[in-house]
Design an enzyme around this catalytic site. Structure first.
Site, PDB file in Angstrom:
ATOM      1  N   ARG A  82       0.837  -1.195   0.000  1.00 39.57           N
ATOM      2  CA  ARG A  82       0.000   0.000   0.000  1.00 39.57           C
ATOM      3  C   ARG A  82       0.878   1.254   0.000  1.00 39.57           C
ATOM      4  O   ARG A  82       0.556   2.253  -0.624  1.00 39.57           O
ATOM      5  CB  ARG A  82      -0.916   0.012   1.230  1.00 39.57           C
ATOM      6  CG  ARG A  82      -1.960  -1.077   1.245  1.00 39.57           C
ATOM      7  CD  ARG A  82      -3.044  -0.828   0.230  1.00 39.57           C
ATOM      8  NE  ARG A  82      -4.171  -1.730   0.451  1.00 39.57           N
ATOM      9  CZ  ARG A  82      -5.110  -1.964  -0.430  1.00 39.57           C
ATOM     10  NH1 ARG A  82      -5.062  -1.394  -1.611  1.00 39.57           N
ATOM     11  NH2 ARG A  82      -6.111  -2.783  -0.163  1.00 39.57           N
ATOM     12  N   HIS A 111     -11.456   7.441   5.593  1.00 39.93           N
ATOM     13  CA  HIS A 111     -12.258   6.768   4.567  1.00 39.93           C
ATOM     14  C   HIS A 111     -11.540   5.448   4.291  1.00 39.93           C
ATOM     15  O   HIS A 111     -10.628   5.372   3.479  1.00 39.93           O
ATOM     16  CB  HIS A 111     -12.343   7.606   3.295  1.00 39.93           C
ATOM     17  CG  HIS A 111     -12.911   6.851   2.120  1.00 39.93           C
ATOM     18  ND1 HIS A 111     -14.174   6.299   2.138  1.00 39.93           N
ATOM     19  CD2 HIS A 111     -12.379   6.541   0.908  1.00 39.93           C
ATOM     20  CE1 HIS A 111     -14.400   5.699   0.982  1.00 39.93           C
ATOM     21  NE2 HIS A 111     -13.329   5.829   0.227  1.00 39.93           N
ATOM     22  N   ARG A 140     -24.181   5.186   2.321  1.00 41.77           N
ATOM     23  CA  ARG A 140     -24.442   3.755   2.453  1.00 41.77           C
ATOM     24  C   ARG A 140     -25.025   3.433   3.830  1.00 41.77           C
ATOM     25  O   ARG A 140     -25.912   2.583   3.957  1.00 41.77           O
ATOM     26  CB  ARG A 140     -23.145   2.974   2.212  1.00 41.77           C
ATOM     27  CG  ARG A 140     -22.681   3.001   0.755  1.00 41.77           C
ATOM     28  CD  ARG A 140     -21.247   2.547   0.590  1.00 41.77           C
ATOM     29  NE  ARG A 140     -20.881   2.454  -0.826  1.00 41.77           N
ATOM     30  CZ  ARG A 140     -19.629   2.426  -1.269  1.00 41.77           C
ATOM     31  NH1 ARG A 140     -18.617   2.484  -0.410  1.00 41.77           N
ATOM     32  NH2 ARG A 140     -19.382   2.344  -2.571  1.00 41.77           N
ATOM     33  N   ASN A 152      -7.345   7.772  -4.234  1.00 42.04           N
ATOM     34  CA  ASN A 152      -7.170   7.040  -2.981  1.00 42.04           C
ATOM     35  C   ASN A 152      -5.711   6.714  -2.679  1.00 42.04           C
ATOM     36  O   ASN A 152      -4.898   6.628  -3.595  1.00 42.04           O
ATOM     37  CB  ASN A 152      -7.980   5.737  -3.028  1.00 42.04           C
ATOM     38  CG  ASN A 152      -9.397   5.942  -2.522  1.00 42.04           C
ATOM     39  OD1 ASN A 152      -9.602   6.558  -1.488  1.00 42.04           O
ATOM     40  ND2 ASN A 152     -10.367   5.445  -3.253  1.00 42.04           N
TER      41      ASN A 152
END
Length: 345
Positions: free
Chosen positions: A117, A204, A180, A149
């Protein structure tokens, strides 16, 4: 005959009044407003389509490094503008994008097989930094909305590399997660989603926090309308947290929801609607960007709203903030261990 003419005049007046009411958002639209979208992939195209049909800007500009693909997207989007009042849709240069009222930055790279990541974060930082340098100098009132992102990290570095004031740089953040959440609760309570009010805050991503103590249905505390056991809350939280992952496994991407979110953000800015939405933005007391409710208007973020949280929610938020800080430290100081990040929408 005179009576017929009088009726016709009245009907005409009613038609004009009805038209003005239906299109009041267009009449109030700032003249010459322009929105630039960086990255014409699925998310960028979905955002462009939603913005076009909200009729909130005079021009929608698109930029992508794949020129043939960009041309195809622009032509396809133009084909959707023949019905009603629609903005001009066209290609743009980096400099043109830098002068727009709003820049929606969706560009970035996907994670490669076996890539960490952190490596993805560093590559995407290079992408956004290069773009910002080519756009400078920015317009006097340009507002930058980050979507790339991991959005909280990218928003932090966008603020660092653009030099724009903090109230004009923010990320789409947890608006989609919040949407959501509202939808899931609305289905359980059998009410309209717009009657549910609440927020997902923090990161997030995996460490996001649902502020359960603040959720209301029609202004009434959630526990008074739909009492939920801790296990039920946990199941709902996991459903929200991993919804994008489930959709990605089946259809390969999620774009419609975030496209609608971005159109709503742009509308709130250009029409100075002062909506309260959870955005990823800079918090000076922590030195990073994360999500909290904010009032959004023509100047960008007008004010951050601090919602009261229960003790366990405060602890969860602090853990989420610590995780984000760890990623930023690891990115700015190579060799420092870093927590894994989510790259989902």
């Amino acid at each position: 005959m005179p009576q017929i003419c009088q009726i016709c005049r009245r009907l005409g007046a009613l038609y004009v009044a009805s038209f003005l009411i239906r299109n009041s958002h267009i009449m109030s639209q700032p003249q010459g407003s322009r929105i630039a979208i960086i990255g014409a992939g699925k998310v960028g195209a979905a955002a462009a389509y939603s913005i076009i049909h909200r009729q909130i800007a005079s021009e929608v500009l698109l930029l992508d490094i794949k020129e043939d693909f960009l041309d195809a997207q622009v032509q396809d989007l133009r084909d959707s503008t023949s019905f009603g009042i629609s903005p001009r849709v066209k290609h743009a240069t980096w400099k043109e994008c830098g002068q727009c009222d709003i820049i929606v930055f969706t560009g970035g790279t996907n994670q490669k097989g076996g890539e960490s990541r952190l490596a993805l974060v560093q590559r995407n930082i290079s992408v956004i930094k290069s773009g910002f340098e080519q756009m400078k100098p920015f317009g006097e009132n340009t507002i930058l909305v980050m979507v790339t992102n991991p959005v909280d990290i990218m928003t932090y570095f966008a603020l660092k590399y653009t030099g724009l004031p903090p109230h004009r740089v923010f990320g789409s953040g947890t608006i989609l997660d919040t949407t959501r959440l509202k939808d899931a609760i609305a289905q359980k309570a059998e009410v309209a989603p717009r009657s549910v009010h609440g927020y997902v805050i923090g990161e997030h991503g995996d460490s996001q926090v649902i502020a359960w103590s603040n959720i209301t249905i029609g202004g009434i505390p959630l526990d008074n309308v739909l009492p939920l056991e801790d296990e039920e809350k946990h199941e709902l939280a996991e459903f929200i947290r991993f919804k994008a992952d489930r959709l990605n496994r089946v259809k390969g991407e999620t774009s419609f929801g975030i496209g609608a979110v971005l159109a709503n953000i742009c509308s709130s800015i250009l029409l100075d609607e002062r909506n309260v939405v959870p955005l990823s933005h800079f918090h000076a007391d922590h030195g990073i960007c994360f999500n909290k409710p904010a009032i959004l208007g023509r100047a960008g973020i007008i004010r951050t709203l601090d919602i009261p949280l229960e003790e366990n929610e405060v602890a969860s938020l602090e853990r989420s903030i610590a995780k984000l800080k760890g990623v930023i430290v690891g990115t700015e100081s190579p060799g420092v261990p870093v927590t894994e990040m989510s790259s989902r929408l």
